[in-house]
Enzyme design. Structure first.
Site, PDB file in Angstrom:
ATOM      1  N   GLY A  29       0.829  -1.207   0.000  1.00 44.53           N
ATOM      2  CA  GLY A  29       0.000   0.000   0.000  1.00 44.53           C
ATOM      3  C   GLY A  29       0.857   1.249   0.000  1.00 44.53           C
ATOM      4  N   ASN A  30       0.218   2.391   0.175  1.00 45.07           N
ATOM      5  CA  ASN A  30       0.974   3.648   0.275  1.00 45.07           C
ATOM      6  C   ASN A  30       0.281   4.574   1.269  1.00 45.07           C
ATOM      7  OD1 ASN A  30      -0.917   5.459  -1.230  1.00 45.07           O
ATOM      8  ND2 ASN A  30      -0.441   4.033  -2.890  1.00 45.07           N
ATOM      9  N   ASP A  31       0.886   5.744   1.490  1.00 48.81           N
ATOM     10  CA  ASP A  31       0.453   6.637   2.566  1.00 48.81           C
ATOM     11  C   ASP A  31      -0.727   7.542   2.212  1.00 48.81           C
ATOM     12  OD1 ASP A  31       2.032   5.997   4.733  1.00 48.81           O
ATOM     13  OD2 ASP A  31       3.747   7.106   3.936  1.00 48.81           O
ATOM     14  N   SER A  32      -1.314   7.378   1.030  1.00 49.74           N
ATOM     15  CA  SER A  32      -2.404   8.284   0.654  1.00 49.74           C
ATOM     16  C   SER A  32      -3.591   8.140   1.618  1.00 49.74           C
ATOM     17  CB  SER A  32      -2.861   7.970  -0.769  1.00 49.74           C
ATOM     18  OG  SER A  32      -4.011   8.730  -1.061  1.00 49.74           O
TER      19      SER A  32
END
Ligand code: C5P
Length: 226
Positions: A29-32
């Site tokens: 995943g990512n930090d968005s």
């Protein structure tokens, strides 16, 4: 009191980050946080537009009155964007799309190998959704991309504008405090296909979203008059 310039216009907004499955219990995943995209959806609603919000998993509650589509992976996001873009006037891609996904998605939970301290996960490139959109884009459709950069902001963002046939790029320097992922504020530079470049101060994401919508309204007015 905002005027409802976008009554009858259909807008697709993407938000949040994609999740790329490794196995049933793990993903990349990512930090968005989805905050910027949700603010954009709300700003379009306030101007009377019909909004479809396509979102990766977030902690946010979708605004009332949007058509809400929930996705996980970049592949699902691409399917939904292509499907909904065909009948839309405007697309804003605020989602943070993973650049890569695992080559294989294991059906079972991957076990630790007791004989090996290392594990290599093979990744393959995800499709660039905006590049796919560029191929089917009609003259009177407006597309907006985001560019999160840490160096050489304007050059990188201008390259994106051209490569993805965008009308507007919203570029932010995510190495600055209060800018980009997970915070309620942002400082951006709008780079337009008409070659204008305009930087904002540090503002709330709602304020940035309103400026974005103002710029899109000017562009739709122009494309309608051709
Ligand atoms: O090339 P880069 O990922 O920095 O471009 C950012 C813009 O492109 C964002 O608007 C993002 O939503 C979009 N994007 C996309 N498909 C990808 C990666 C990014 O549409 N695979």
């Amino acid at each position: 009191n905002l005027s409802k310039e976008l009554v009858g216009k259909k807008v697709v907004v993407t938000a949040g980050g994609t999740q790329e499955r490794i196995d049933p219990v793990r993903f990349i995943g990512n930090d968005s946080s989805g905050k910027m995209g949700y603010a954009v959806a709300r700003a379009f609603l306030a101007r009377g537009a019909e909004v479809t919000l396509i979102s990766g998993p977030t902690k946010l509650t979708p605004p009332n009155n949007v058509k809400f589509i929930s996705i996980e992976s970049a592949a699902e996001l691409q399917d939904q964007v292509i499907k909904n873009f065909a009948t839309s006037d405007i697309l804003v891609m605020a989602a943070a799309v993973a650049d890569f996904k695992p080559v294989k998605q294991s059906k079972q939970k991957i076990k630790k190998d007791p004989t090996n301290d290392r594990w290599t996960l093979e990744l393959t490139k995800n499709p660039d959704i905006l590049q796919a959109v560029a191929k089917i884009k009609r003259l009177n459709q407006v597309t907006v991309g985001f560019a999160a950069e840490t160096t050489d902001l304007i050059n990188h963002a201008t390259k994106k504008l051209c490569e993805k046939s965008l009308d507007l790029v919203v570029a932010n320097d995510v190495s600055q405090p209060g800018v980009g992922f997970n915070v309620d504020t942002n400082q951006v530079t709008f780079i337009s296909s008409d070659k204008t470049v305009e930087s904002t101060e540090l503002l709330t994401k709602s304020e940035i979203a309103e400026l974005l919508v103002d710029k899109v309204i000017k562009k739709t007015a122009k494309s309608n008059s051709i």
